[in-house]
Design a protein around this motif. Structure first.
Motif, PDB file in Angstrom:
ATOM      1  N   PHE A 115       8.034  20.048  -2.139  1.00  0.00           N
ATOM      2  CA  PHE A 115       8.637  20.402  -0.277  1.00  0.00           C
ATOM      3  C   PHE A 115       8.594  19.297  -0.182  1.00  0.00           C
ATOM      4  O   PHE A 115       7.387  19.371   1.713  1.00  0.00           O
ATOM      5  N   TYR A 116       9.966  19.281   0.710  1.00  0.00           N
ATOM      6  CA  TYR A 116      10.349  17.765   1.363  1.00  0.00           C
ATOM      7  C   TYR A 116      11.618  18.051   1.116  1.00  0.00           C
ATOM      8  O   TYR A 116      12.716  18.298   0.767  1.00  0.00           O
ATOM      9  N   ALA A 117      11.965  17.326   2.933  1.00  0.00           N
ATOM     10  CA  ALA A 117      13.501  17.355   3.548  1.00  0.00           C
ATOM     11  C   ALA A 117      13.390  16.479   3.319  1.00  0.00           C
ATOM     12  O   ALA A 117      12.259  15.626   3.567  1.00  0.00           O
ATOM     13  N   ALA A 144      -2.719  13.506 -11.362  1.00  0.00           N
ATOM     14  CA  ALA A 144      -1.161  12.865 -12.477  1.00  0.00           C
ATOM     15  C   ALA A 144      -0.947  11.448 -12.199  1.00  0.00           C
ATOM     16  O   ALA A 144      -0.709  10.587 -12.426  1.00  0.00           O
ATOM     17  N   LYS A 145      -1.363  11.087 -10.927  1.00  0.00           N
ATOM     18  CA  LYS A 145      -1.310   9.295 -10.552  1.00  0.00           C
ATOM     19  C   LYS A 145      -2.145   8.857 -11.793  1.00  0.00           C
ATOM     20  O   LYS A 145      -1.275   7.550 -11.675  1.00  0.00           O
ATOM     21  N   GLN A 146      -3.128   8.673 -11.874  1.00  0.00           N
ATOM     22  CA  GLN A 146      -3.639   8.059 -12.271  1.00  0.00           C
ATOM     23  C   GLN A 146      -3.502   7.944 -14.572  1.00  0.00           C
ATOM     24  O   GLN A 146      -3.683   7.673 -15.140  1.00  0.00           O
ATOM     25  N   ALA A 168      12.620   7.499  -5.183  1.00  0.00           N
ATOM     26  CA  ALA A 168      11.013   7.962  -6.167  1.00  0.00           C
ATOM     27  C   ALA A 168      10.021   7.857  -5.615  1.00  0.00           C
ATOM     28  O   ALA A 168      10.056   7.195  -4.405  1.00  0.00           O
ATOM     29  N   TRP A 169       9.197   8.767  -5.655  1.00  0.00           N
ATOM     30  CA  TRP A 169       7.896   8.323  -5.014  1.00  0.00           C
ATOM     31  C   TRP A 169       7.042   7.172  -4.861  1.00  0.00           C
ATOM     32  O   TRP A 169       7.510   6.530  -5.719  1.00  0.00           O
ATOM     33  N   VAL A 170       6.520   7.141  -3.792  1.00  0.00           N
ATOM     34  CA  VAL A 170       6.288   5.809  -3.411  1.00  0.00           C
ATOM     35  C   VAL A 170       5.741   5.049  -4.606  1.00  0.00           C
ATOM     36  O   VAL A 170       5.941   3.708  -4.529  1.00  0.00           O
ATOM     37  N   SER A 171       4.700   5.344  -4.757  1.00  0.00           N
ATOM     38  CA  SER A 171       3.740   4.706  -6.234  1.00  0.00           C
ATOM     39  C   SER A 171       4.350   4.170  -6.930  1.00  0.00           C
ATOM     40  O   SER A 171       3.846   3.537  -8.368  1.00  0.00           O
ATOM     41  N   PRO A 203       0.456  -1.030   0.257  1.00  0.00           N
ATOM     42  CA  PRO A 203       0.010   0.229   0.448  1.00  0.00           C
ATOM     43  C   PRO A 203       0.829   0.828   0.037  1.00  0.00           C
ATOM     44  O   PRO A 203       2.209   0.881   0.515  1.00  0.00           O
ATOM     45  N   SER A 204       0.530   2.406  -0.746  1.00  0.00           N
ATOM     46  CA  SER A 204       1.204   3.154  -0.531  1.00  0.00           C
ATOM     47  C   SER A 204       1.375   4.070   0.947  1.00  0.00           C
ATOM     48  O   SER A 204       0.788   4.198   1.585  1.00  0.00           O
ATOM     49  N   ALA A 205       3.068   3.830   1.227  1.00  0.00           N
ATOM     50  CA  ALA A 205       2.867   4.360   2.072  1.00  0.00           C
ATOM     51  C   ALA A 205       2.553   5.755   3.028  1.00  0.00           C
ATOM     52  O   ALA A 205       2.526   6.100   4.008  1.00  0.00           O
ATOM     53  N   SER A 253      -2.230  19.756  -8.900  1.00  0.00           N
ATOM     54  CA  SER A 253      -2.606  19.365  -8.089  1.00  0.00           C
ATOM     55  C   SER A 253      -1.514  20.369  -6.450  1.00  0.00           C
ATOM     56  O   SER A 253      -2.049  20.692  -6.017  1.00  0.00           O
ATOM     57  N   LYS A 254      -0.457  20.375  -7.334  1.00  0.00           N
ATOM     58  CA  LYS A 254       0.225  21.359  -6.474  1.00  0.00           C
ATOM     59  C   LYS A 254       0.962  22.391  -6.453  1.00  0.00           C
ATOM     60  O   LYS A 254       0.241  23.497  -5.340  1.00  0.00           O
ATOM     61  N   ALA A 255       0.737  23.042  -8.031  1.00  0.00           N
ATOM     62  CA  ALA A 255       1.059  24.144  -8.080  1.00  0.00           C
ATOM     63  C   ALA A 255      -0.101  25.255  -7.815  1.00  0.00           C
ATOM     64  O   ALA A 255      -0.061  26.548  -7.909  1.00  0.00           O
ATOM     65  N   ILE A 258       5.153  16.852 -12.218  1.00  0.00           N
ATOM     66  CA  ILE A 258       3.883  17.476 -11.236  1.00  0.00           C
ATOM     67  C   ILE A 258       4.113  18.865 -10.179  1.00  0.00           C
ATOM     68  O   ILE A 258       3.767  19.397 -10.109  1.00  0.00           O
ATOM     69  N   TYR A 259       6.128  18.999 -10.061  1.00  0.00           N
ATOM     70  CA  TYR A 259       6.478  20.263  -9.093  1.00  0.00           C
ATOM     71  C   TYR A 259       7.315  20.605 -10.104  1.00  0.00           C
ATOM     72  O   TYR A 259       7.690  21.706  -9.378  1.00  0.00           O
ATOM     73  N   GLU A 260       6.704  21.278 -11.160  1.00  0.00           N
ATOM     74  CA  GLU A 260       7.880  22.608 -12.161  1.00  0.00           C
ATOM     75  C   GLU A 260       7.361  23.675 -11.328  1.00  0.00           C
ATOM     76  O   GLU A 260       8.578  24.016 -11.739  1.00  0.00           O
ATOM     77  N   GLN A 301       2.499  13.669   3.544  1.00  0.00           N
ATOM     78  CA  GLN A 301       1.448  13.932   2.918  1.00  0.00           C
ATOM     79  C   GLN A 301       2.203  15.088   2.193  1.00  0.00           C
ATOM     80  O   GLN A 301       1.769  15.768   2.415  1.00  0.00           O
ATOM     81  N   GLY A 302       2.148  14.818   0.855  1.00  0.00           N
ATOM     82  CA  GLY A 302       2.730  16.600   1.101  1.00  0.00           C
ATOM     83  C   GLY A 302       1.296  16.847  -0.513  1.00  0.00           C
ATOM     84  O   GLY A 302       1.154  16.291  -1.237  1.00  0.00           O
ATOM     85  N   GLU A 303       0.584  17.530   0.063  1.00  0.00           N
ATOM     86  CA  GLU A 303       0.001  19.115  -0.492  1.00  0.00           C
ATOM     87  C   GLU A 303       0.121  19.939   0.423  1.00  0.00           C
ATOM     88  O   GLU A 303      -0.238  20.589   1.493  1.00  0.00           O
TER      89      GLU A 303
HETATM   90  N1  GLU Z   1       2.424  12.842  -3.341  1.00  0.00           N
HETATM   91  C1  GLU Z   1       1.481  12.965  -2.147  1.00  0.00           C
HETATM   92  C2  GLU Z   1       3.294  12.461  -1.325  1.00  0.00           C
HETATM   93  O1  GLU Z   1       4.095  11.703  -1.884  1.00  0.00           O
HETATM   94  C3  GLU Z   1       0.803  13.000  -1.958  1.00  0.00           C
HETATM   95  C4  GLU Z   1       0.854  11.552  -1.233  1.00  0.00           C
HETATM   96  C5  GLU Z   1       0.444  10.403  -2.118  1.00  0.00           C
HETATM   97  O2  GLU Z   1      -0.262  10.421  -2.844  1.00  0.00           O
HETATM   98  O3  GLU Z   1       1.506   9.280  -1.940  1.00  0.00           O
HETATM   99  O4  GLU Z   1       2.927  12.675  -0.031  1.00  0.00           O
END
Ligand code: GLU
Ligand code: PMP
Length: 408
Positions: free
Chosen positions: A332-334, A108-110, A132-135, A21-23, A246-248, A214-216, A46-48
């Motif tokens: 917007f992550y460290a 963007a996920k879909q 890389a992004w968890v998904s 599952p998505s962490a 979503s992000k911009a 997506i983070y352009e 969660q990044g939003e």
């Molecule tokens: N992309 C964001 C994150 O990584 C939103 C949650 C998600 O869809 O994984 O936290």
């Protein structure tokens, strides 16, 4: 008729049992559950963006409701929105597409999901530079493919080198997934770096590029944004360029993302979408036209606030013994390294052996939800989303510092 009941997992599909599952979602769920139980938890998992969606976008959505735009739309998204997406790509990225080359989906996920479902045969390989992004890896697994993880540590700025790319390409390689600015590292690929990766790709014409931009708009350095199809035009015929609102535009919940690429690919992705979600909400699509075509005067304010938070988060993380942290140029992550804390024990003598142990310890002890680096395929780190209010961040950082200092 009832399906004959099968014990435990036997009812579930192998491809689901083989994925995680998505962490980010899982950590956020845990944090919310603890909040409901009365614990004081700060979720940085969660990044939003925490800003409101710009007023003119909200007004456009209300107007669409009042016009009764409440019907099904084209599977690929309304023509009006796809035309706005065309204008966005031309204006911001110098990329020209026709409406048939564009798909709008539920985030963007879909788009990423549709593209993988539309192209991956069993055992096909997808190169994923990590962290890389968890998904990414899980979506590849769900499509029956094989994620080929290429670890890119802090020493290379968390970026893939041309040599690394050359070494992992095989006849089964289908895609290279590139994400700049990157979630979770914040790394941004320069024009030159993309050109160098492009040189490798030009030698391997069977490999396609999935560019997740997506983070352009969330970048802190004064350089032009670079995207593969624009930097290496010869790659445009095998590149899917993905972006979204979503992000911009602080529109995560509206669920609108879009992608542009070769017509045959987009057609196949439309087929997948036509048999699953059909399309994203008609109202969200109308609002997204206003977002893409409207004023961007709010954006410098967003970026300024993110920069202030980034600088503060990195400053405090660097001051904590056992942590190290690069200054991320985007997103917007460290993504601090925590190797220095691993092997220590908490007050109850529990061993903190891995970044996952540390993330759970921070949740339990400090009431701060972060996400372990292992979920991004780069253990020994963890991710903090600093898209949170200054007050929440200050308190979270204070708690993290105390909890880390208590490890022996
Ligand atoms: N992309 C964001 C994150 O990584 C939103 C949650 C998600 O869809 O994984 O936290
Ligand atoms: N790609 C990356 C790298 C992300 O971090 C996210 C954030 N969830 C997405 C894609 C998907 O965003 P959305 O579906 O909200 O457009």
């Amino acid at each position: 008729m009832n399906h004959p009941s099968l014990p435990g997992h036997a009812f579930l599909a192998q491809r689901v049992l083989g994925a995680k599952p998505s962490a980010t979602k899982e950590m956020t769920r845990l944090a919310n559950q603890m909040k409901r139980e009365g614990r004081d938890v700060i979720a940085l998992s969660q990044g939003e963006p925490d800003f409101p969606t710009p007023l003119h976008v909200r007004e456009a959505a209300k107007a669409a409701i009042d016009r009764n735009e409440s019907r099904y739309t084209d599977v690929a998204g309304t023509l009006l929105l796809r035309e706005a997406v065309m204008r966005k790509f031309e204006r911001d990225n110098g990329l020209r597409f026709s409406p048939e080359q564009i798909q709008v989906g539920c985030g963007a996920k879909q788009l990423l999901y549709n593209a993988l479902q539309a192209t991956i045969n069993d055992g096909d390989e997808v190169v994923i530079p990590t962290p890389a992004w968890v998904s990414y890896p899980e979506m590849v697994l769900l499509a029956g493919g094989r994620p080929v993880i290429v670890r890119c540590g802090a020493s290379s700025g968390f970026k893939l080198t041309p040599q690394q790319l050359e070494e992992v390409i095989t006849p089964r390689t289908k895609w290279l997934m590139l994400n700049s600015p990157s979630n979770p590292s914040g790394a941004v690929y320069s024009q030159e770096e993309l050109a160098a990766l492009g040189e490798v790709l030009l030698r391997h014409p069977h490999v396609w590029v999935m560019a997740d931009d997506i983070y352009e708009k969330i970048r802190y350095e004064d350089t032009a944004f670079a995207t593969p199809a624009a930097v290496v035009p010869e790659l445009a015929g095998r590149t899917l360029t993905i972006n979204g609102v979503s992000k911009a535009y602080a529109m995560t919940g509206w669920r609108v993302g879009f992608g542009a690429g070769p017509v045959e690919l987009i057609r196949a992705m439309n087929l997948v979408q036509s048999q699953s979600t059909s399309h994203t909400s008609s109202i969200s699509q109308a609002a997204s036209i206003a977002a893409l075509d409207g004023p961007m005067d709010f954006l410098p304010g967003f970026v300024k606030a993110f920069r202030r938070r980034r600088d503060r988060v990195v400053e405090v993380l660097r001051s904590i013994e056992g942590l190290s942290c690069d200054l991320p140029p985007g997103a917007f992550y460290a993504f601090p390294g925590c190797q220095g804390l691993l092997g220590r024990r908490d007050k109850l003598n529990n061993l903190i052996a891995t970044d996952s142990d540390l993330a759970l310890y921070l949740l339990r002890e400090a009431g701060v939800a972060v996400v372990q680096g292992a979920a991004f395929e780069l253990p020994g780190h963890f991710r903090i989303s600093y898209a949170a209010s200054d007050e929440e961040l200050e308190e979270a950082l204070r708690r993290i510092a105390v909890a880390c200092a208590e490890l022996r």
